[in-house]
Design a protein around this motif. Structure first.
Motif, short mmCIF file in Angstrom:
data_model
loop_
_atom_site.label_atom_id
_atom_site.label_comp_id
_atom_site.label_asym_id
_atom_site.label_seq_id
_atom_site.Cartn_x
_atom_site.Cartn_y
_atom_site.Cartn_z
N MET A 92 20.76 89.27 44.07
CA MET A 92 21.79 88.44 43.44
C MET A 92 22.81 89.28 42.70
SD MET A 92 21.51 85.25 44.01
CE MET A 92 20.91 85.56 45.62
N THR A 93 22.31 90.24 41.92
CA THR A 93 23.27 91.03 41.15
C THR A 93 24.19 91.80 42.08
OG1 THR A 93 21.44 92.58 40.88
CG2 THR A 93 22.03 91.32 38.97
N THR A 94 23.64 92.35 43.16
CA THR A 94 24.52 93.09 44.07
C THR A 94 25.53 92.16 44.72
OG1 THR A 94 22.35 93.48 45.05
CG2 THR A 94 23.95 95.26 45.20
N LEU A 95 25.06 91.01 45.20
CA LEU A 95 25.95 90.09 45.90
C LEU A 95 27.07 89.61 44.99
CD1 LEU A 95 23.80 87.61 47.98
CD2 LEU A 95 25.64 89.02 48.79
N VAL A 96 26.68 89.16 43.79
CA VAL A 96 27.68 88.52 42.94
C VAL A 96 28.63 89.55 42.35
CG1 VAL A 96 27.95 87.23 40.81
CG2 VAL A 96 26.24 86.55 42.44
N LEU A 97 28.10 90.70 41.95
CA LEU A 97 28.97 91.68 41.31
C LEU A 97 29.94 92.29 42.31
CD1 LEU A 97 26.43 93.41 38.93
CD2 LEU A 97 28.29 91.91 38.33
N ALA A 98 29.64 92.16 43.61
CA ALA A 98 30.54 92.74 44.60
C ALA A 98 31.70 91.82 44.93
CB ALA A 98 29.75 93.04 45.87
N ARG A 99 31.68 90.61 44.41
CA ARG A 99 32.72 89.65 44.78
C ARG A 99 34.03 89.98 44.11
NH1 ARG A 99 31.98 85.79 48.68
NH2 ARG A 99 32.70 84.05 47.44
N GLN A 100 35.11 89.64 44.82
CA GLN A 100 36.44 89.84 44.26
C GLN A 100 36.66 88.89 43.10
OE1 GLN A 100 38.52 92.09 45.37
NE2 GLN A 100 37.12 92.77 46.97
N PRO A 101 37.58 89.23 42.20
CA PRO A 101 37.77 88.38 41.01
C PRO A 101 38.17 86.95 41.32
CG PRO A 101 39.20 90.32 40.97
CD PRO A 101 38.34 90.47 42.15
N ARG A 102 39.06 86.71 42.28
CA ARG A 102 39.48 85.32 42.42
C ARG A 102 38.96 84.68 43.70
NH1 ARG A 102 45.54 84.86 40.78
NH2 ARG A 102 45.31 87.08 41.16
N SER A 103 37.71 85.02 44.05
CA SER A 103 37.20 84.45 45.30
C SER A 103 36.46 83.15 45.02
CB SER A 103 36.29 85.46 45.99
OG SER A 103 35.45 86.06 45.06
N CYS A 104 36.03 82.56 46.10
CA CYS A 104 35.30 81.31 46.08
C CYS A 104 34.02 81.48 45.27
CB CYS A 104 34.99 81.00 47.53
SG CYS A 104 34.26 79.44 47.83
N ASN A 105 33.62 80.45 44.54
CA ASN A 105 32.42 80.56 43.72
C ASN A 105 31.14 80.28 44.47
OD1 ASN A 105 34.60 79.41 41.54
ND2 ASN A 105 33.19 80.91 40.71
N PHE A 106 31.22 80.07 45.79
CA PHE A 106 30.04 79.68 46.53
C PHE A 106 29.70 80.75 47.55
CE2 PHE A 106 30.84 76.05 44.36
CZ PHE A 106 31.89 75.28 44.82
N LEU A 107 28.40 80.96 47.72
CA LEU A 107 27.92 81.94 48.69
C LEU A 107 26.81 81.31 49.48
CD1 LEU A 107 27.20 85.06 46.51
CD2 LEU A 107 28.88 84.94 48.28
N GLN A 108 26.56 81.84 50.67
CA GLN A 108 25.37 81.42 51.39
C GLN A 108 24.41 82.60 51.39
OE1 GLN A 108 25.34 78.28 52.67
NE2 GLN A 108 23.24 78.45 53.40
N TRP A 109 23.18 82.37 50.97
CA TRP A 109 22.20 83.45 50.94
C TRP A 109 20.90 82.93 51.47
CZ3 TRP A 109 17.66 84.21 47.92
CH2 TRP A 109 17.16 85.52 47.95
N LYS A 110 20.42 83.49 52.58
CA LYS A 110 19.23 82.98 53.25
C LYS A 110 19.42 81.48 53.48
CE LYS A 110 16.20 86.59 51.77
NZ LYS A 110 15.03 86.97 51.02
#
Lengths: 810, 189
Positions: free
Chosen positions: B35-53
């Motif tokens: 989670m920390t890797t996925l979320v911290l890698a996101r750009q500042p103004r990107s979508c707040n939703f991710l798909q994980w597994k």
């Protein structure tokens, strides 16, 4: 014993540690102090000791020695200690730990405590980490609490019941009456809990229901639909309620949950869907969509409308809302709009098509999640009418696409192109474009598919080979492209050298240029072994298509006769033989190939080996049915003969330049039953005439005799007969047979599969052998059966078959 | 249903973790890392939703903390954003202008508040005031029941509120008594 520091001091000390080592030191000291404190009897500081331990645990250090302390603190009469004890239980204990069972009793006592906050602690812990046994024990208590008069406890008990139903599905029946009555509460917290509970009861796993022969509760809760509609109406129409208002929407959390429950109830019921129609229309039109909360409610409404049996006007309204979402500037809204459109693109295709433009624009969005959704949706929207523009957009997307989406994009483009290609030339162009942009991410079947496509477009051979030649000159790193290019140059090299072509500008290509290009591919370290194979074969084929440089080809081919790669070496040696000994056959062998029949069963022979067919029509399309071969005409190569113990694994390439045939698989074995030796093709009926027989196996009372009869010049019918002379019955008797490589084997089903004792019945099995090359017939038979509960296996080799006069030993 | 809620700083240090399903320690550590890797890698103004597994991840950044919530596939993502926002509001009301340090030094309070708002992966109470009232009442119960000199050293401000309330009450009572005495004096005279 060092004095224990207060919690905040410890946190400060840990944070001020400058290195990991220092931090570990501080924590070790603290843990030692905590352990010492735990061993002491009751003192006032127990709760903050446990709190310190929980902090240490959150940093990632082991804290299992605190588990028993949690159990003790939960049993303490002091509320502060109970509070921290329960928190510790939720963090340190889970249902896999043994200590969790010890708190069952404490929870039980606390559930009947006089103070509601103590009860709430117990309820919360049970809902968080209650195991299945705990749930079973305490379910009646929870049911009792569901009927208490305290709404604070009721709402917590409802969620606890939800957890119990999740863990132990058959306890759901217990809570049904209470859940029903809770819907008449006024307290929003209790209402919310009740709605969640009913949702959970309706969503129970159908397999579990079948196992316990319980009935699905959706029909029972259908009677709640009018009540739910009433509650929703109350929420929408009522004025401002300060307690539940969020940006103008009254209790959006409850609204969304009710909408979800209505979705489940209305999914299969016409009457329920009718009852909700007005309400859904009202929500859809009246909800303010400027803030996220409003959009959340609208989103849930749209999902509900699309899932129940709603009337068409309502569906149009829902799709329009999604269209509005697509134009929203907020990325989140666009993302969820595309997710929902994906769900309905199958059913309401035309409605979604209207928004195609916006969706395609989203392909260019910066955000990776939005891009992914846009790609999936675009691929679903491709149709015959918009194929050209869509593929153009998708190809544009492919050039700037993030690497994790490349594979999906390429395969989607290929599938779409195959389905809706307006012309062959466009199709070929598209595939070539994809190969040049993203050749590394395409699937393996692309190469044979493309080759098949090219051969079927006979008028475009000239154009294709010119284009591929140019592509080869620019870049030889994309393996699939290089493979196809080599194959085409080999096949249509004469067209390339002629130079004239209507469709593209003519370019003068000399034989040396072509051979240079192929040699570059052969020698480049970027080419894989398969690619090199393609190039070598292409070079060889050119020997009949060009006139001047045949010697150069001969020298290239002979160099590779000593190549380290065995595959290339074999090819080169064979081609050399073709030059030396069989030069008279060379022209015939290397001539232009006829149309390949597309083998849809995913034949692993991906390389374009020289394959000829039985008579085929040139207008066969890719999706044609497979034709069962006439039985004795076609020696089909047994590539699936895994039990071929006498010859090793079969090689993917043919041994000799003699033409080999594609295995044409009948539909019965199309499932790829590789190990099905007991009946692949249709059994050919053969009369079992008494023929000379020999006993090949005799052991433990089991006898196997074999007799052969020559049916025709190359086919043989072998009958295996098994008897059981021992005292005990045999069951599960199976025979498996293996023969030399060039012989085909076809086993019919045995007459029975059990052998009763003392020879009461015998088992016969007919085996058809086809030996076109007249090799020495040997057979290896494996016998397996079960006797008195234990399995038995044996193998026997038959070196000469009786009844075959000429067959001798090697 | 919600599966887990994680709070971590911009450097990836975990500040709060709440798991709503039983998972082994090892799995938990792995999920936190992912989670920390996925979320911290996101750009500042990107979508707040991710798909994980097979889960949807909804994350939002408030000041220096990332709030990361994982829900099952049939949940409403926009509502999950609202859930995160509601939790932040509750923390803000309790601590008064909450910042990351508050959550670090009073992590058990953050958990107590979370346990009044969410339970078993679902929302428990939809009214902000109700949640606040329950927390205050539990805190007061904790103070009252706390005996001995080794009282809870971490001063929470409700304790000071209680003390100030008591002082006020005493003052009022005192003034009232004085008034009455004065009245009596008047009438006596």
């Amino acid at each position: 014993m060092s004095p224990s520091v207060p919690l905040q001091e410890m946190i400060r000390a840990i944070r001020s540690a400058r290195t990991q080592c220092e931090e570990r030191g501080v924590i070790q000291r603290e843990c030692a102090a905590i352990r010492a404190q735990f061993r002491q009897s009751d003192n006032g500081g127990r709760s903050h000791n446990l709190a310190k331990l929980l902090y240490v645990h959150m940093l990632g250090y082991p804290a299992h020695f605190g588990q028993m302390e949690c159990v003790r603190m939960i049993a303490s009469p002091r509320y502060s200690e109970k509070r921290v004890g329960y928190l510790g239980a939720m963090m340190l204990l889970d249902e896999k730990q043994d200590a969790s069972l010890l708190i069952t009793n404490s929870i039980k006592n606390d559930l009947s405590h006089s103070n509601q906050y103590v009860q709430s602690l117990a309820l919360c812990t049970l809902a968080c980490m209650g195991s299945a046994e705990m749930c079973r024990d305490l379910a009646p208590e929870i049911d009792r609490l569901l009927q208490s008069s305290n709404s604070y406890i009721k709402k917590k008990a409802a969620l606890c019941a939800v957890h119990i139903v999740r863990k132990v599905q058959d306890l759901g029946e217990l809570f049904v009456p209470a859940a029903r009555s809770l819907l008449s509460e006024k307290n929003h917290g209790v209402l919310h809990g009740a709605v969640v509970l009913i949702t959970q009861l309706c969503e129970r796993n159908p397999e579990t229901l079948k196992r316990f022969r319980k009935v699905c509760l959706v029909w029972f809760f259908l009677q709640t639909v009018p009540d739910l509609v009433q509650i929703m109406k109350g929420l929408i129409i009522s004025g401002y309620s300060p307690e539940h208002d969020v940006s103008g929407i009254s209790d959006p959390f409850l609204q969304v949950r009710i909408l979800r429950l209505l979705r489940i109830l209305g999914r299969n019921s016409e009457s329920a869907s009718d009852a909700m129609n007005d309400l859904l229309a009202q929500v859809a039109t009246n909800t303010d969509s400027t803030k996220t909360v409003g959009n959340a409610v609208l989103y849930e409404t749209v999902l509900t409308v699309l899932d129940i049996k709603s009337e068409s006007g309502l569906r149009v309204l829902a799709v329009n809302i999604l269209g509005r979402f697509l134009l929203n500037s907020d990325r989140n809204i666009r993302y969820i709009a595309m997710t929902s459109l994906q769900k309905i693109v199958g059913t309401d295709h035309n409605a979604v098509q209207r928004h195609r433009g916006t969706i395609v624009d989203c392909l260019k969005d910066q955000d990776a999640s939005v891009k992914r959704r846009a790609l999936e949706l675009s691929l679903a929207l491709v149709s015959a009418s918009n194929i050209r523009s869509m593929i153009k957009e998708l190809l544009l997307f492919l050039s700037s696409c993030p690497p994790e989406l490349k594979a999906q994009a390429t395969s989607g483009i290929f599938i779409a192109a195959e389905r809706y290609a307006p012309s062959k030339r466009w199709h070929i162009d598209t595939i070539l474009h994809v190969l040049t942009t993203a050749g590394g991410d395409v699937r393996d079947e692309t190469v044979p598919n493309l080759i098949h496509l090219i051969t079927s477009a006979s008028e475009l051979h000239c154009y294709t080979v010119h284009k591929l030649y140019r592509a080869l000159l620019t870049d030889i790193s994309q393996q699939s492209l290089v493979q196809v290019a080599c194959w085409c140059i080999g096949e249509y090299g004469d067209l390339l050298l002629k130079g004239e072509c209507q469709e593209t500008e003519p370019v003068q290509v000399s034989e040396d240029d072509v051979l240079d290009a192929l040699e570059t591919v052969l020698q480049s370290h970027m080419s894989s072994s398969a690619t090199r194979g393609f190039a070598l074969t292409a070079t060889m084929k050119l020997s009949t298509r060009i006139t001047d440089n045949v010697d150069r080809i001969r020298s290239i081919v002979s160099i590779y006769g000593s190549c380290i790669d065995v595959e290339l070496q074999q090819r080169a040696v064979e081609y050399n033989a073709l030059f030396k000994k069989y030069d008279h056959m060379r022209a015939a062998v290397l001539e232009r190939m006829p149309l390949i029949e597309k083998n849809n069963s995913g034949n692993a022979n991906g390389e374009a080996t020289r394959e000829t067919l039985t008579e085929t029509n040139s207008s066969r399309t890719a999706q044609e049915e497979r034709v069962p071969p006439p039985p004795q005409q076609q020696p089909a190569k047994q590539t699936y003969d895994l039990l071929d113990l006498l010859g090793g694994a079969s090689e993917p390439l043919q041994q000799s330049p003699a033409a080999q045939t594609l295995p044409i698989i009948t539909s019965s074995s199309a499932g790829g039953d590789l190990l099905d030796l007991l009946g692949g093709l249709e059994p050919t009926p053969g009369p079992v005439t008494p023929a000379p027989s020999a006993t090949v196996y005799e052991k433990d009372g089991v006898t196997l005799t074999l007799s052969c009869e020559q049916q025709s010049d190359s086919s043989l019918a072998v009958t295996l007969t098994a008897t059981n002379a021992s005292q005990s019955d045999i069951s599960g008797f199976t025979l498996q047979a293996a023969v030399p490589k060039s012989v085909q084997l076809n086993m019919n089903a045995p007459s029975r599969d059990s052998l009763p004792a003392q020879g009461a019945a015998q088992l016969t099995q007919l085996v058809m052998l086809n030996n076109p090359n007249k090799v020495n017939l040997k057979m290896r038979i494996r016998i397996s059966y079960t006797r008195q509960g234990s399995a038995f296996q044996d193998m026997v080799q038959v070196d000469s078959l009786p009844g075959l006069g000429a067959a001798g030993h090697t | 249903m919600m599966r887990f809620l994680l709070l971590f700083s911009r450097q990836g240090k975990l500040r709060l973790q709440k798991w709503f399903t039983p998972i082994t320690e090892r799995e938990k550590k792995k999920i936190i890392r992912d989670m920390t890797t996925l979320v911290l890698a996101r750009q500042p103004r990107s979508c707040n939703f991710l798909q994980w597994k097979d889960l949807k991840i909804i994350y939002k950044r408030y000041a220096s903390l990332y709030f990361c919530l994982a829900v099952e596939n049939q949940e409403n993502e926009l509502l999950a954003l609202e859930v995160i926002h509601r939790y932040v509001e509750l923390l803000d009301k309790y601590f008064g202008n909450v910042c990351e340090l508050d959550i670090i030094f009073n992590f058990e309070k953050a958990y107590f508040i979370l346990d009044e708002f969410l339970m078993g992966g679902e929302i428990q109470e939809t009214s902000k005031q109700m949640v606040n009232r329950s927390i205050e009442a539990s805190d007061m119960l904790q103070e009252v029941r706390c005996t001995g000199t080794n009282a809870h050293p971490d001063l929470n401000h409700t304790r000071s509120i209680v003390i100030s309330h008591v002082v006020f009450i005493c003052l009022f009572a005192g003034v009232g008594i004085l008034k009455r005495l004065g009245f009596w004096c008047f009438t006596k005279q």
